[in-house]
Write a protein that holds these residues in place. Structure first.
Motif, PDB file in Angstrom:
ATOM      1  N   VAL A  27       0.789  -1.233   0.108  1.00 28.53           N
ATOM      2  CA  VAL A  27      -0.130   0.028   0.047  1.00 28.53           C
ATOM      3  C   VAL A  27       0.804   1.218  -0.125  1.00 28.53           C
ATOM      4  N   GLU A  28       2.001   1.232   0.677  1.00 31.51           N
ATOM      5  CA  GLU A  28       2.887   2.516   0.754  1.00 31.51           C
ATOM      6  C   GLU A  28       3.370   2.591  -0.593  1.00 31.51           C
ATOM      7  N   GLN A  29       3.871   1.725  -1.265  1.00 34.63           N
ATOM      8  CA  GLN A  29       4.390   1.841  -2.757  1.00 34.63           C
ATOM      9  C   GLN A  29       3.149   2.214  -3.537  1.00 34.63           C
ATOM     10  N   GLN A  30       2.085   1.875  -3.537  1.00 39.96           N
ATOM     11  CA  GLN A  30       0.939   2.251  -4.333  1.00 39.96           C
ATOM     12  C   GLN A  30       0.750   3.802  -4.066  1.00 39.96           C
ATOM     13  N   LEU A  31       0.455   4.065  -2.741  1.00 37.92           N
ATOM     14  CA  LEU A  31       0.397   5.356  -2.398  1.00 37.92           C
ATOM     15  C   LEU A  31       1.403   6.401  -2.945  1.00 37.92           C
ATOM     16  N   LYS A  32       2.507   6.087  -2.844  1.00 40.64           N
ATOM     17  CA  LYS A  32       3.701   6.803  -3.426  1.00 40.64           C
ATOM     18  C   LYS A  32       3.701   7.123  -4.806  1.00 40.64           C
ATOM     19  N   LEU A  33       3.387   5.993  -5.536  1.00 38.43           N
ATOM     20  CA  LEU A  33       3.049   6.203  -7.034  1.00 38.43           C
ATOM     21  C   LEU A  33       2.050   7.075  -7.168  1.00 38.43           C
ATOM     22  N   VAL A  34       1.178   6.938  -6.785  1.00 35.66           N
ATOM     23  CA  VAL A  34       0.129   7.672  -7.015  1.00 35.66           C
ATOM     24  C   VAL A  34       0.328   9.318  -6.893  1.00 35.66           C
ATOM     25  N   ASP A  35       0.951   9.574  -5.774  1.00 34.60           N
ATOM     26  CA  ASP A  35       1.535  10.755  -5.297  1.00 34.60           C
ATOM     27  C   ASP A  35       2.408  11.411  -6.301  1.00 34.60           C
ATOM     28  N   ALA A  36       3.436  10.423  -6.539  1.00 28.54           N
ATOM     29  CA  ALA A  36       4.569  10.915  -7.507  1.00 28.54           C
ATOM     30  C   ALA A  36       3.946  11.322  -9.122  1.00 28.54           C
ATOM     31  N   THR A  37       2.981  10.395  -9.140  1.00 26.11           N
ATOM     32  CA  THR A  37       2.279  10.519 -10.544  1.00 26.11           C
ATOM     33  C   THR A  37       1.524  12.111 -10.787  1.00 26.11           C
ATOM     34  N   ILE A  38       0.655  12.078  -9.696  1.00 30.98           N
ATOM     35  CA  ILE A  38       0.069  13.387  -9.764  1.00 30.98           C
ATOM     36  C   ILE A  38       1.201  14.562  -9.689  1.00 30.98           C
ATOM     37  N   ALA A  39       2.006  14.245  -8.690  1.00 31.52           N
ATOM     38  CA  ALA A  39       2.987  15.455  -8.578  1.00 31.52           C
ATOM     39  C   ALA A  39       3.901  15.774  -9.570  1.00 31.52           C
ATOM     40  N   GLY A  40       3.878  14.818 -10.662  1.00 33.91           N
ATOM     41  CA  GLY A  40       4.929  14.992 -11.880  1.00 33.91           C
ATOM     42  C   GLY A  40       4.203  15.260 -12.768  1.00 33.91           C
ATOM     43  N   HIS A  41       2.810  15.432 -12.819  1.00 36.69           N
ATOM     44  CA  HIS A  41       1.960  16.112 -14.166  1.00 36.69           C
ATOM     45  C   HIS A  41       1.301  17.072 -13.581  1.00 36.69           C
ATOM     46  N   ALA A  67      -5.532   1.800 -12.945  1.00 34.16           N
ATOM     47  CA  ALA A  67      -6.475   0.578 -13.002  1.00 34.16           C
ATOM     48  C   ALA A  67      -5.407  -0.574 -12.960  1.00 34.16           C
ATOM     49  N   GLU A  68      -4.286  -0.724 -13.531  1.00 30.42           N
ATOM     50  CA  GLU A  68      -3.186  -1.843 -13.493  1.00 30.42           C
ATOM     51  C   GLU A  68      -2.625  -1.837 -12.195  1.00 30.42           C
ATOM     52  N   ASP A  69      -2.192  -0.638 -11.624  1.00 26.34           N
ATOM     53  CA  ASP A  69      -1.344  -0.265 -10.653  1.00 26.34           C
ATOM     54  C   ASP A  69      -1.481  -0.381  -9.202  1.00 26.34           C
ATOM     55  N   LEU A  70      -3.018  -0.333  -8.927  1.00 21.83           N
ATOM     56  CA  LEU A  70      -3.373  -0.388  -7.502  1.00 21.83           C
ATOM     57  C   LEU A  70      -4.280  -1.439  -7.234  1.00 21.83           C
ATOM     58  N   ASP A  71      -4.226  -2.199  -6.082  1.00 22.54           N
ATOM     59  CA  ASP A  71      -4.982  -2.903  -5.536  1.00 22.54           C
ATOM     60  C   ASP A  71      -6.211  -2.258  -5.487  1.00 22.54           C
ATOM     61  N   VAL A  72      -7.432  -3.252  -5.623  1.00 20.84           N
ATOM     62  CA  VAL A  72      -8.908  -2.563  -5.659  1.00 20.84           C
ATOM     63  C   VAL A  72      -9.030  -1.779  -4.625  1.00 20.84           C
ATOM     64  N   PHE A  73      -8.840  -2.295  -3.108  1.00 26.89           N
ATOM     65  CA  PHE A  73      -9.361  -1.471  -2.133  1.00 26.89           C
ATOM     66  C   PHE A  73      -8.478  -0.163  -1.975  1.00 26.89           C
ATOM     67  N   VAL A  74      -7.215   0.029  -2.601  1.00 27.23           N
ATOM     68  CA  VAL A  74      -6.624   1.473  -2.539  1.00 27.23           C
ATOM     69  C   VAL A  74      -7.308   2.213  -3.868  1.00 27.23           C
ATOM     70  N   ARG A  75      -7.550   1.808  -4.965  1.00 27.34           N
ATOM     71  CA  ARG A  75      -8.039   2.535  -5.724  1.00 27.34           C
ATOM     72  C   ARG A  75      -9.523   3.042  -5.128  1.00 27.34           C
ATOM     73  N   ASN A  76     -10.370   1.978  -4.606  1.00 26.94           N
ATOM     74  CA  ASN A  76     -11.481   2.271  -3.788  1.00 26.94           C
ATOM     75  C   ASN A  76     -11.540   3.732  -2.679  1.00 26.94           C
ATOM     76  N   PHE A  77     -10.089   3.358  -2.065  1.00 23.63           N
ATOM     77  CA  PHE A  77      -9.842   4.518  -1.096  1.00 23.63           C
ATOM     78  C   PHE A  77      -9.815   5.615  -1.966  1.00 23.63           C
ATOM     79  N   LEU A  78      -9.194   5.804  -2.969  1.00 24.89           N
ATOM     80  CA  LEU A  78      -9.001   7.117  -3.770  1.00 24.89           C
ATOM     81  C   LEU A  78     -10.312   7.699  -4.212  1.00 24.89           C
ATOM     82  N   LEU A  79     -10.866   6.923  -4.668  1.00 25.01           N
ATOM     83  CA  LEU A  79     -12.464   7.163  -5.216  1.00 25.01           C
ATOM     84  C   LEU A  79     -13.327   7.536  -3.974  1.00 25.01           C
ATOM     85  N   LEU A  80     -13.065   6.882  -2.808  1.00 22.08           N
ATOM     86  CA  LEU A  80     -13.912   7.403  -1.598  1.00 22.08           C
ATOM     87  C   LEU A  80     -13.524   9.021  -1.274  1.00 22.08           C
TER      88      LEU A  80
END
Length: 185
Positions: A27-41, A67-80
């Motif tokens: 989860v930490e790796q996935q959240l860091k990916l999300v953060d870096a992706t958003i911050a980088g664009h 869609a391909e990079d996150l576990d379903v519950f992490v993606r659902n957390f972001l959607l929440l």
């Protein structure tokens, strides 16, 4: 202060789910990916954090990009977060999650400020000494600050250790001024 409490609340929620699923690191790796992706664009950051962008557009973007990079519950957390209009707090939530996960792993982050780059041997020696003092495994993040002149400033959580030459010179100056004022009286 409200943002910090909000970030802690959401970070605690995703932390508890990650703990139940034995997925703290993932989860930490996935959240860091999300953060870096958003911050980088810049355009993506604008879309995700702008209050006038409709929630469905943000959710579609999250689903397409991650869609391909996150576990379903992490993606659902972001959607929440989008549903609750809390997506601007995402960077703070991620920082809090990392802090909670590090606490669980007995890891502390040390922000180290030096006038010049530390060698690998110096980094290891400093990490070992800080580990001995704190009782935690230390991860060092270094920042170069030439205004320190020499020495080191270490920040671990809310603790600050200032061994810089700049601080010592300021203390010496203050002592000299105090002595000079006392002598004049």
């Amino acid at each position: 202060m409200l943002t910090n409490q909000l970030a802690l609340t959401y970070a605690q929620a995703i932390y508890e789910i990650a703990t139940e699923k034995a997925a703290l690191d993932t989860v930490e790796q996935q959240l860091k990916l999300v953060d870096a992706t958003i911050a980088g664009h810049e355009e993506l950051a604008t879309l995700m954090y702008h209050p006038l962008v409709p929630a469905p557009a943000k959710k579609e973007t999250i689903n397409r990009i991650f869609a391909e990079d996150l576990d379903v519950f992490v993606r659902n957390f972001l959607l929440l977060l989008v549903d609750k209009r809390r997506e601007p707090a995402l960077p703070a939530i991620i920082r809090e999650y990392i802090r909670l996960a590090n606490d669980a792993r007995n890891i502390a982050e040390a922000e180290v400020f030096t006038a010049k780059e530390l060698s690998e041997e110096q980094r290891q020696a400093l990490a070992a000494k800080l580990s001995q003092v704190t009782g935690k495994n230390i991860v060092i993040k270094t920042t170069i600050d030439q205004e320190l002149i020499g020495g080191v400033v270490v920040k671990i959580g809310d603790k600050l250790i200032d061994g810089s030459v700049a601080r010592q010179l300021k203390a010496l100056k203050a002592a000299l001024l105090t002595n000079q004022a006392t002598a004049a009286v």
